[in-house]
Design an enzyme around this catalytic site. Structure first.
Site, PDB file in Angstrom:
ATOM      1  N   SER A 281       0.819  -1.198   0.000  1.00 11.56           N
ATOM      2  CA  SER A 281       0.000   0.000   0.000  1.00 11.56           C
ATOM      3  C   SER A 281       0.864   1.264   0.000  1.00 11.56           C
ATOM      4  O   SER A 281       1.545   1.546  -0.976  1.00 11.56           O
ATOM      5  CB  SER A 281      -0.974  -0.044   1.181  1.00 11.56           C
ATOM      6  N   ASP A 304      -0.451  -4.226  -3.717  1.00  8.43           N
ATOM      7  CA  ASP A 304      -1.670  -3.414  -3.660  1.00  8.43           C
ATOM      8  C   ASP A 304      -1.330  -1.941  -3.410  1.00  8.43           C
ATOM      9  O   ASP A 304      -1.827  -1.303  -2.468  1.00  8.43           O
ATOM     10  CB  ASP A 304      -2.608  -3.947  -2.563  1.00  8.43           C
ATOM     11  N   HIS A 359      -7.843  -5.529   0.378  1.00 12.17           N
ATOM     12  CA  HIS A 359      -6.592  -4.822   0.660  1.00 12.17           C
ATOM     13  C   HIS A 359      -5.858  -5.430   1.852  1.00 12.17           C
ATOM     14  O   HIS A 359      -4.618  -5.436   1.899  1.00 12.17           O
ATOM     15  CB  HIS A 359      -6.900  -3.349   0.933  1.00 12.17           C
TER      16      HIS A 359
END
Length: 437
Positions: A281, A304, A359
């Site tokens: 992330s 991600d 996620h």
């Protein structure tokens, strides 16, 4: 972005808490607190999976420089066999629970009971301060956590890499993007100062100072903050790498934390021609920033990735191979378009999407809740989290073998890099308007 708290409203969490009290028999006002570890009765079928490689895994914390400008990471490494060795708590202390509560905008008192009940009993699948196994020169991976996370929350990925013969440094960022972290201030000697079991300073005149997640201020623009943070994060990852380079060269390092681990045993045991950067992330954005800033990183794996913090002007400066591994439910067209701007006819840039993932399929939380709570908190997708993690880890290992020129058998998973599996999508599941490309 580590953002499960942003996806959960406090009334839902309160319901989970009420349910947890009911099923655990925690009734009555006389129980003022829930101690870490008392949740094992309800979750003994859950846990963070151990590494599947040929090496046993150890871990140790290293803090060099006691101030906020210092370097702090957890190292995962191949270790010598040690039966019955201690495994560290997954959440090191209550301040990290408090940080998660602040990030989720929850009451600390309420959340501490919930988090202790749900997660307080879990251990990291690695032997604490176990002796290093100096059998080989191991390639190096630096790992960067997501927004609102900290150094211990990706232990399934880090332990797997270590079990396969990597030295992995999971950095704890001090850019106010972690839920919580700490450093030390100099103070008068305090023999009765508060200490923690797994991290105590070597000097009695150092006083713990906690840094918690900083939310956006009213009216504050987000990009300037996040761009400043991603630059600091990259600098912290590069400092961690430079520290490992010093250790490998036999230079003495002074650990601010008391530790039985002998850092000199790593001398000349790391292969510094084979170094990768990896993150989730916000950590995925940090991967790209690091590749731009430091050519010692030979490739990057971005899980991600949240592309927002990055200045697109740096993209042409990124010359190393990148592997984007995305979840099915988190990504959106604008984010994928920014990833695609890194495409190159000359430099390998790969992307796959794991079907049925969310996620939070990358941090350890996905293994630590049952299906009902996991899906309410968006910690689990439709896919078995163990299957999803295996796909992530195996495709990562294949990519690392290819671009670090390793002589291993990870190339057996080369088809995963191309998305060739029933649970993978080559590229992305997101429809990109042709005009955007």
């Amino acid at each position: 972005m580590f953002n499960f708290g942003r996806l959960v409203q406090e009334p839902v969490v309160k319901k989970i808490y009420e349910w947890s009290r009911l099923v655990s028999g925690l009734k009555g006002s006389h129980q003022s607190s829930v101690e870490m570890g008392n949740a094992s009765c309800h979750n003994n079928h859950l846990g963070i999976p151990a590494g599947k490689g040929p090496h046993q895994v150890g871990c140790a914390d290293l803090m060099v420089g006691h101030t906020v400008q210092g370097t702090f990471f957890r190292l995962y490494y191949p270790c010598q066999t040690s039966e019955g060795s201690e495994k560290p708590d997954w959440i090191p202390c209550r301040e990290y629970f408090n940080g998660l509560a602040d990030f989720m905008k929850m009451s600390r008192t309420l959340s501490e009971r919930i988090f202790n009940y749900l997660f307080g009993s879990y251990k990291i699948p690695a032997a604490w301060n176990a002796s290093f196994k100096p059998d080989d020169k191991y390639p190096v991976v630096i790992f960067s956590h997501g927004l609102g996370a900290f150094r211990t929350l990706y232990s399934a990925i880090c332990a797997e890499l270590a079990s396969q013969g990597f030295v992995v440094a999971a950095v704890e960022h001090r850019d106010e993007s972690a839920s919580a972290t700490f450093y030390y201030n100099e103070a008068e000697q305090r023999p009765h100062a508060k200490t923690h079991q797994n991290f105590r300073p070597v000097s009695d005149n150092l006083e713990e100072e906690w840094m918690y997640y900083r939310a956006l201020k009213p009216g504050e623009l987000e990009f300037p903050l996040r761009n400043k943070q991603v630059k600091q994060r990259a600098d912290e990852c590069i400092r961690a790498l430079n520290l490992l380079i010093d250790i490998n060269a036999g230079k003495s390092v002074e650990n601010v934390l008391r530790s039985t681990f002998d850092w000199t045993t790593l001398e000349n045991c790391m292969d510094l021609c084979r170094i990768a950067i990896m993150g989730h992330s916000f950590g995925g954005a940090t991967v790209i920033e690091c590749l731009c800033k430091e050519v010692k990183f030979k490739c990057g794996i971005a899980l991600d990735t949240w592309m927002f913090p990055l200045d697109e002007e740096i993209f042409p400066s990124v010359k190393q191979p990148i592997f984007f591994i995305n979840s099915e439910k988190f990504q959106w067209a604008g984010n994928i378009i920014r990833m695609k701007k890194l495409d190159s006819a000359m430099i390998p840039r790969k992307m796959i999407t794991i079907k049925g993932t969310v996620h939070q399929s990358f941090p350890d939380f996905t293994f630590l809740t049952g299906n009902w709570i996991g899906k309410i908190l968006k910690l689990k997708g439709e896919i078995d989290p163990h299957v999803a993690m295996d796909l992530c880890n195996r495709s990562s290992l294949a990519f690392l073998q290819r671009h670090l020129s390793l002589e291993r058998d990870f190339n057996q998973w080369d088809p995963l890099i191309e998305g060739k599996d029933d649970n993978l999508i080559p590229g992305t599941n997101i429809t990109i308007p042709q005009s955007s490309m």
